[in-house]
Design a protein around this motif. Structure first.
Motif, PDB file in Angstrom:
ATOM      1  N   SER A  16       0.823  -1.216   0.000  1.00 29.78           N
ATOM      2  CA  SER A  16       0.000   0.000   0.000  1.00 29.78           C
ATOM      3  C   SER A  16       0.855   1.264   0.000  1.00 29.78           C
ATOM      4  N   ILE A  63      -6.944   1.855  -8.573  1.00 28.47           N
ATOM      5  CA  ILE A  63      -6.324   2.997  -7.883  1.00 28.47           C
ATOM      6  C   ILE A  63      -6.221   4.232  -8.781  1.00 28.47           C
ATOM      7  N   GLY A 123      -6.073  -5.102  -6.529  1.00 26.26           N
ATOM      8  CA  GLY A 123      -5.537  -3.992  -5.757  1.00 26.26           C
ATOM      9  C   GLY A 123      -5.156  -2.805  -6.609  1.00 26.26           C
ATOM     10  N   SER A 143       0.957   9.662   2.120  1.00 29.73           N
ATOM     11  CA  SER A 143       0.558   8.302   2.508  1.00 29.73           C
ATOM     12  C   SER A 143       1.279   7.804   3.753  1.00 29.73           C
ATOM     13  N   ILE A 188      -5.646  -1.081  -1.996  1.00 33.91           N
ATOM     14  CA  ILE A 188      -4.631  -2.136  -1.948  1.00 33.91           C
ATOM     15  C   ILE A 188      -4.804  -3.024  -0.730  1.00 33.91           C
ATOM     16  N   TRP A 189      -5.204  -2.468   0.399  1.00 34.15           N
ATOM     17  CA  TRP A 189      -5.423  -3.318   1.569  1.00 34.15           C
ATOM     18  C   TRP A 189      -6.586  -4.279   1.331  1.00 34.15           C
ATOM     19  N   VAL A 201      -0.315   4.998   6.080  1.00 36.70           N
ATOM     20  CA  VAL A 201       0.239   3.646   6.054  1.00 36.70           C
ATOM     21  C   VAL A 201       0.673   3.220   7.454  1.00 36.70           C
ATOM     22  N   GLN A 210      -5.717   5.006  -2.364  1.00 36.80           N
ATOM     23  CA  GLN A 210      -4.687   4.005  -2.693  1.00 36.80           C
ATOM     24  C   GLN A 210      -4.555   2.974  -1.574  1.00 36.80           C
ATOM     25  N   VAL A 211      -4.474   3.444  -0.338  1.00 38.10           N
ATOM     26  CA  VAL A 211      -4.309   2.544   0.812  1.00 38.10           C
ATOM     27  C   VAL A 211      -5.516   1.609   0.936  1.00 38.10           C
TER      28      VAL A 211
END
Length: 473
Positions: free
Chosen positions: A162, A394, A390, A189, A424-425, A193, A420-421
């Motif tokens: 991420s 984005i 993922g 981020s 992807i998570w 993160v 984005q985080v």
């Protein structure tokens, strides 16, 4: 930017909700996924033959997409078998046991090593490298295989992917879509993160220890029958076969050569700029050579036949683990580019796939302020991650973040990083079962059980991260 939602979108969304409810309730979802594929095919083609054919074709599409992962897992398992039978594995990991002496040290140690490795090579090859070497150590000191899978998963596919601060694939996609410099998205981020990583990994560890004390812990081990016994990951005796005796000096030499070869892979990845699938292929090819070399040394005259035997054993394990996942992956892949490939361009003009259309529609219906923008970006990121890649959504997250930031006149980089985080998570390998397979298969546990263990920690992490983002926008 609005997209007219059709019956296909609503049917897909209804089946997603149904599937997620069944997964949470620990029920099998294969039949529901097949029904969903059939329903979508019927709406798209308006023919019975087209919808029935779509079921098979979607399975083929999902298998092709997952084939690289199936191969690397199968080969690593096959290689691990000969290392275990010859005692090389035990000799190889002996020095590491000095540092990983308790379940807690094993959990955090494997996680941090996985995170650092994933920063440089992305998680899939990192899982193969870290799991093959450290999983036996973790199990020996009392960390369950499922706990090791959680650590590799949350630290690698979660924290490292991420943020993606070294390879910078993820921040470049989101930054380009939002019209921002990559450095600004990466900088924004960092706090997100950190919060996400701390909340999820600490929560997952605490829940694991609590359930172990209460006696409610489920190991989620996968058993494979039909090979003369049971296979539970690479560190189990899948065949009732006596250990093969090697000369002590030869065993010690091979225990040095095996990790040295993988270190040479790491050096080659740096020197040649290999990442993702190319890096995985290098690890897989090296594992095949290790398997062949050690099998010939150990079994001598029977070596040629034993090589095939070990490979078959690995492939049986790989396809056994992936079997339940392919129908689910087939359904969720229809949310992205697979739909147009299998059923033609029947979605509205300007559509970027069912999942992305749903995300755009949500963004258009949300009142714009900082708090609502942060919550919506998290939800949109999570929705676009449902296809299990993922990365597919984005860019959309970046585009919507740009619109939100323009409306509220602030927070462009933070909203972009938040989308984005979240994407992807959810989609990169912590919640969607087939995206969890690299870590689950290396550890010999069910990807569905791993997804269930990750669910609460990840949801808590997303909630905490969204709240932090509200104050940063």
């Amino acid at each position: 930017m609005g997209i007219q939602l059709t019956a296909i979108h609503w049917v897909y969304l209804a089946f997603i909700v149904f599937i997620l409810v069944l997964l949470i309730r620990r029920r099998d979802t294969t039949m529901i996924c097949v029904a969903g594929i059939f329903a979508l095919g019927l709406l798209a083609t308006e023919t019975l033959s087209g919808s029935v054919s779509g079921i098979f074709n979607s399975f083929v599409y999902a298998t092709k997409e997952l084939l690289g992962t199936i191969m690397i897992i199968s080969i690593i398992v096959a290689m691990s078998r000969i290392l275990i039978i010859t005692g090389i594995n035990e000799t190889m990991v002996a020095p590491v046991t000095r540092f990983l002496r308790t379940p807690a040290m094993a959990y955090w140690g494997i996680g941090l090593i996985m995170m650092v490795t994933s920063f440089f090579f992305w998680p899939s090859p990192a899982v193969a490298l870290v799991g093959a070497v450290l999983l036996p150590v973790a199990i020996r000191v009392g960390l369950p295989a499922l706990g090791a899978a959680m650590a590799m998963n949350l630290f690698g596919h979660g924290i490292a992917l991420s943020g993606d601060y070294i390879i910078q694939g993820a921040p470049k996609l989101t930054a380009d879509a939002a019209g921002l410099p990559v450095s600004s998205v990466m900088e924004a981020s960092i706090p997100l993160v950190i919060v996400m990583g701390l909340v999820t990994t600490v929560t997952a560890f605490w829940m694991m220890r609590r359930d172990q004390k209460n006696g409610t812990w489920r190991d989620g081990l996968v058993s494979v029958k039909g090979t003369g016994g049971k296979l539970r990951g690479p560190d189990a005796n899948s065949v009732e076969e006596a250990p093969v005796q090697l000369a002590p000096r030869l065993r010690q030499a091979l225990a040095i050569v095996v990790p040295l070869l993988f270190l040479l892979d790491v050096a080659a990845m740096f020197a040649l700029g290999l990442q993702g699938g190319d890096a995985t292929a290098l690890v897989g090819g090296t594992a095949v050579f290790i398997l062949i070399g050690i099998t010939l040394l150990a079994h001598r005259n029977q070596g040629l036949e034993k090589i095939t035997s070990y490979l078959i054993e690995g492939f049986v394990f790989g396809f056994k683990v992936f079997g339940p996942v392919i129908p689910i992956a087939a359904f969720f892949y229809l949310g992205d580019s697979a739909f147009a490939e299998l059923f033609g361009k029947v979605l509205p003009e300007g559509s970027h796939g069912i999942v992305n259309d749903l995300g755009v529609a949500l963004a258009n219906d949300v009142p714009l302020n900082g708090a609502a923008g942060a919550v919506t970006m998290t939800v949109i990121g999570a929705i676009t991650g449902l296809d299990g890649s993922g990365f597919s959504g984005i860019s959309l997250a970046g585009s919507i973040a740009q619109l939100f930031a323009a409306a509220i006149h602030s927070g462009a980089a933070t909203l972009t990083a938040l989308g984005q985080v979240a994407a992807i998570w959810v989609g990169g390998g912590t919640l969607i079962p087939w995206a969890l397979i690299p870590a689950a298969a290396i550890c010999g546990v069910s990807p569905f059980e791993l997804a269930r263990r990750n669910l609460k920690p990840v949801l808590l992490g997303l909630t905490a991260t969204t709240i932090v983002a509200m104050f940063l926008v």
